[in-house]
Design a protein around this motif. Structure first.
Motif, short mmCIF file in Angstrom:
data_model
loop_
_atom_site.label_atom_id
_atom_site.label_comp_id
_atom_site.label_asym_id
_atom_site.label_seq_id
_atom_site.Cartn_x
_atom_site.Cartn_y
_atom_site.Cartn_z
N ALA A 1 -17.59 -10.83 5.42
CA ALA A 1 -17.35 -9.42 5.74
C ALA A 1 -17.29 -8.63 4.44
CB ALA A 1 -16.06 -9.24 6.54
N ARG A 2 -17.73 -7.37 4.52
CA ARG A 2 -17.61 -6.45 3.39
C ARG A 2 -16.82 -5.24 3.88
NH1 ARG A 2 -20.29 -2.02 1.52
NH2 ARG A 2 -21.98 -2.26 3.02
N LYS A 3 -15.65 -5.04 3.28
CA LYS A 3 -14.78 -3.95 3.72
C LYS A 3 -14.53 -3.00 2.55
CE LYS A 3 -12.43 -6.81 7.18
NZ LYS A 3 -11.10 -7.27 7.70
N GLU A 4 -14.56 -1.71 2.83
CA GLU A 4 -14.34 -0.71 1.79
C GLU A 4 -12.88 -0.29 1.76
OE1 GLU A 4 -17.06 2.50 2.19
OE2 GLU A 4 -18.84 1.23 1.95
N PHE A 5 -12.31 -0.29 0.57
CA PHE A 5 -10.93 0.14 0.42
C PHE A 5 -10.88 1.53 -0.19
CE2 PHE A 5 -11.77 -2.05 -3.65
CZ PHE A 5 -11.35 -1.09 -4.55
N VAL A 6 -9.79 2.21 0.05
CA VAL A 6 -9.56 3.54 -0.53
C VAL A 6 -8.13 3.56 -1.04
CG1 VAL A 6 -9.42 6.02 -0.12
CG2 VAL A 6 -11.21 4.68 1.00
N LEU A 7 -7.96 3.92 -2.30
CA LEU A 7 -6.62 4.04 -2.87
C LEU A 7 -6.22 5.51 -2.76
CD1 LEU A 7 -4.47 2.30 -4.31
CD2 LEU A 7 -5.42 3.11 -6.47
N SER A 8 -5.38 5.82 -1.78
CA SER A 8 -5.08 7.22 -1.50
C SER A 8 -3.69 7.34 -0.88
CB SER A 8 -6.14 7.80 -0.55
OG SER A 8 -5.78 9.09 -0.12
N ASN A 9 -3.10 8.52 -1.06
CA ASN A 9 -1.83 8.82 -0.41
C ASN A 9 -2.01 9.53 0.93
OD1 ASN A 9 -0.24 7.78 -2.54
ND2 ASN A 9 -0.48 9.68 -3.71
N ASP A 10 -3.25 9.73 1.32
CA ASP A 10 -3.56 10.39 2.58
C ASP A 10 -3.20 9.46 3.75
OD1 ASP A 10 -4.62 11.66 4.80
OD2 ASP A 10 -6.42 12.33 3.75
N ARG B 1 -4.12 9.44 6.68
CA ARG B 1 -5.27 9.15 7.53
C ARG B 1 -6.10 7.99 6.97
NH1 ARG B 1 -7.63 15.13 7.39
NH2 ARG B 1 -7.00 14.74 5.23
N GLN B 2 -5.91 7.67 5.70
CA GLN B 2 -6.65 6.58 5.07
C GLN B 2 -5.76 5.39 4.75
OE1 GLN B 2 -8.25 8.94 1.76
NE2 GLN B 2 -10.29 8.80 2.69
N ARG B 3 -4.59 5.37 5.36
CA ARG B 3 -3.61 4.33 5.04
C ARG B 3 -4.15 2.92 5.32
NH1 ARG B 3 1.69 5.69 7.82
NH2 ARG B 3 1.59 7.36 6.25
N GLU B 4 -4.88 2.77 6.41
CA GLU B 4 -5.38 1.46 6.77
C GLU B 4 -6.39 0.93 5.76
OE1 GLU B 4 -6.89 1.39 10.70
OE2 GLU B 4 -4.95 1.80 11.66
N GLN B 5 -7.14 1.84 5.13
CA GLN B 5 -8.15 1.42 4.15
C GLN B 5 -7.53 1.03 2.81
OE1 GLN B 5 -10.80 5.04 5.06
NE2 GLN B 5 -12.27 3.50 4.36
N GLY B 6 -6.25 1.27 2.66
CA GLY B 6 -5.57 0.87 1.45
C GLY B 6 -4.56 -0.23 1.67
N ASN B 7 -4.51 -0.77 2.88
CA ASN B 7 -3.56 -1.82 3.23
C ASN B 7 -4.21 -3.19 3.06
OD1 ASN B 7 -2.13 -3.78 5.00
ND2 ASN B 7 -0.84 -2.00 5.46
N VAL B 8 -3.72 -3.96 2.09
CA VAL B 8 -4.32 -5.25 1.79
C VAL B 8 -4.23 -6.20 2.98
CG1 VAL B 8 -4.21 -7.27 0.28
CG2 VAL B 8 -3.88 -4.99 -0.67
N GLY B 9 -3.11 -6.18 3.67
CA GLY B 9 -2.94 -7.06 4.81
C GLY B 9 -3.97 -6.80 5.90
N LEU B 10 -4.17 -5.51 6.21
CA LEU B 10 -5.16 -5.17 7.24
C LEU B 10 -6.58 -5.49 6.77
CD1 LEU B 10 -3.69 -1.76 8.49
CD2 LEU B 10 -3.60 -3.98 9.65
N LEU B 11 -6.86 -5.24 5.51
CA LEU B 11 -8.21 -5.48 5.01
C LEU B 11 -8.56 -6.96 4.96
CD1 LEU B 11 -8.25 -2.90 2.06
CD2 LEU B 11 -9.70 -2.81 4.09
N THR B 12 -7.58 -7.82 4.76
CA THR B 12 -7.87 -9.25 4.63
C THR B 12 -7.65 -10.01 5.93
OG1 THR B 12 -5.61 -9.65 3.81
CG2 THR B 12 -7.35 -9.27 2.17
N ALA B 13 -7.32 -9.31 6.99
CA ALA B 13 -7.20 -9.96 8.30
C ALA B 13 -8.59 -10.09 8.92
CB ALA B 13 -6.29 -9.14 9.21
N GLY B 14 -8.71 -10.92 9.93
CA GLY B 14 -9.99 -11.04 10.63
C GLY B 14 -10.72 -12.30 10.26
#
Length: 411
Positions: A224-233, A235-248
């Motif tokens: 899988a290739r997942k894009e992360f975003v380092l942000s305080n927004d 609305r983009q919290r999930e894209q900066g969460n390591v746990g969510l990004l590495t699940a699956g």
């Protein structure tokens, strides 16, 4: 010139006795000092130009506090300065002096003006410490001139491919060499399933693309290739969460393509599964690492530490080896005319010692320095690539980066 000795040296028979041994020694010493002074006065001086941006974002002090493995430790000027100090005695034996001229500019146009000024003063070898687009512009606008550029800090693959130039040499490894080294390590360890986390910056995408190419060539599977975003927004919290990004999807290792490094430093030990992290953090592939213990490396590291008051990094080593490569060509050709010196520098005949255990030289198709890669953590070198078993028909170091058949370089 006749030497006249004092009359008291005459012997009883009226003949002159030889001067005392001490007098001869003093005379020889005086003549030696005179000859040395004359030689030093007449010695040719070969100057290196060092061009850098006034404000290079890659060395931003605000980001230096976390200093991830993907970030340079500082401007590589100190590497060139160490090399200039090391070659002083070589130059004295050859009757040649070596100097370093530093110049800064706000952008590529300003650096080009500084290059023109130094070139007008006789400088023909330039170390370029600038991002890839600046290096490409300088190389394009100096094409056909009697000078050489050494890229010491831009890893962009494009500089060795479509943007290559015959007079642009690269002592820093490109992204493809780094990802090939890591891919070899993964194959060796049988960690074949990879989760790729990629950032939003253009540089992140270039790194991600380089790893995808290495994975395809060496038979790794990107699950899988997942894009992360380092942000305080929020609305983009999930894209900066390591746990969510590495699940699956299950995977053996996580590759992080993060040129900035701020997100990458939070990935180790925060993944859902206990998996190694490589790429920008955890395990990296670099030109140099201060913990490399062999082939005289500790002595070089010590000299650099004394000069810069910090550890030596890849760009520092690249600046150091650029100077040493030119000096090697000057010595072996006995300071031949520029065209002969350049021909030797780019030939298979040259042997450059980079303190990494291999004979180094430049590829004739893209001017990239062949070199081993050090696969390392923060404080240890784990492996050196090319890893045993990865073979090439002519030079095993050509298993890293763009081989002749892969090259798009048409200078």
């Amino acid at each position: 010139m006749k030497l006249r000795f004092p009359t008291h040296l005459a012997c009883a028979a009226g003949a002159l006795r030889p001067p005392p041994m001490a007098g001869l020694m003093h005379l020889a010493l005086a003549m030696g000092l005179l000859l040395f002074t004359l030689a030093a006065t007449a010695a040719e001086v070969i100057r290196f130009g060092y061009l850098e941006l006034d404000k290079d974002p890659r060395y931003d002090d605000k980001k230096a506090f976390f200093r991830t493995l993907s970030r340079p430790l500082g401007p590589p000027l100190a590497g060139a300065e160490v090399a200039i100090r090391e070659v002083r005695f070589v130059g004295q034996a050859l009757g040649v002096g070596f100097e370093l001229a530093r110049a800064k500019g706000a952008d590529a146009a300003a650096l080009l003006a500084e290059l023109d000024r130094l070139n007008g003063e006789g400088v023909r070898f330039f170390l370029i410490d600038a991002p890839g687009p600046v290096v490409a512009e300088l190389a394009a606008k100096t094409r056909g001139r009697e000078l050489l550029l050494f890229n010491v800090s831009a890893a962009d693959d494009a500089l060795r491919q479509a943007q290559c130039q015959a007079h642009l040499y690269h002592t820093l490894p490109n992204h493809g060499m780094q990802t090939d080294a890591l891919a070899q390590f993964l194959v060796f360890k049988k960690w074949r399933n990879v989760l790729l986390l990629q950032g939003p910056r253009d540089e992140d995408k270039l790194i991600g693309a380089a790893f995808e190419n290495s994975a395809r060539r060496l038979g790794l599977k990107i699950v899988a290739r997942k894009e992360f975003v380092l942000s305080n927004d929020p609305r983009q919290r999930e894209q900066g969460n390591v746990g969510l990004l590495t699940a699956g999807a299950d995977h053996d290792v996580v590759f992080v393509a993060d040129s900035d490094g701020e997100f990458a430093r939070s990935v180790p030990y925060d993944t859902v599964r206990p998996r190694p992290v490589i790429g920008a953090e955890g395990l990296v592939a670099e030109a140099w690492h201060w913990a490399w213990p062999r082939h005289g490396a500790p002595q070089l590291t010590g000299r650099f530490d004394k000069q810069a008051k910090r550890h030596m990094g890849s760009a520092d080593w690249a600046a150091w080896i650029a100077v040493k490569a030119v000096v090697e060509a000057v010595v072996r050709t006995e300071n031949a005319p520029f065209d002969k010196l350049v021909a030797y520098l780019g030939s298979e005949e040259i042997t450059i010692d980079g303190f990494k255990g291999n004979r180094l030289n430049f590829r004739d198709w893209d001017r990239q320095l062949r070199q081993p890669m050090l696969i390392a953590t923060h404080n240890a070198v784990i492996e050196r690539a090319p890893i045993q078993g990865f073979l090439h028909q002519s030079n095993n170091m050509d298993t890293l980066g763009f081989d002749r058949r892969d090259s798009q370089c048409k200078p």
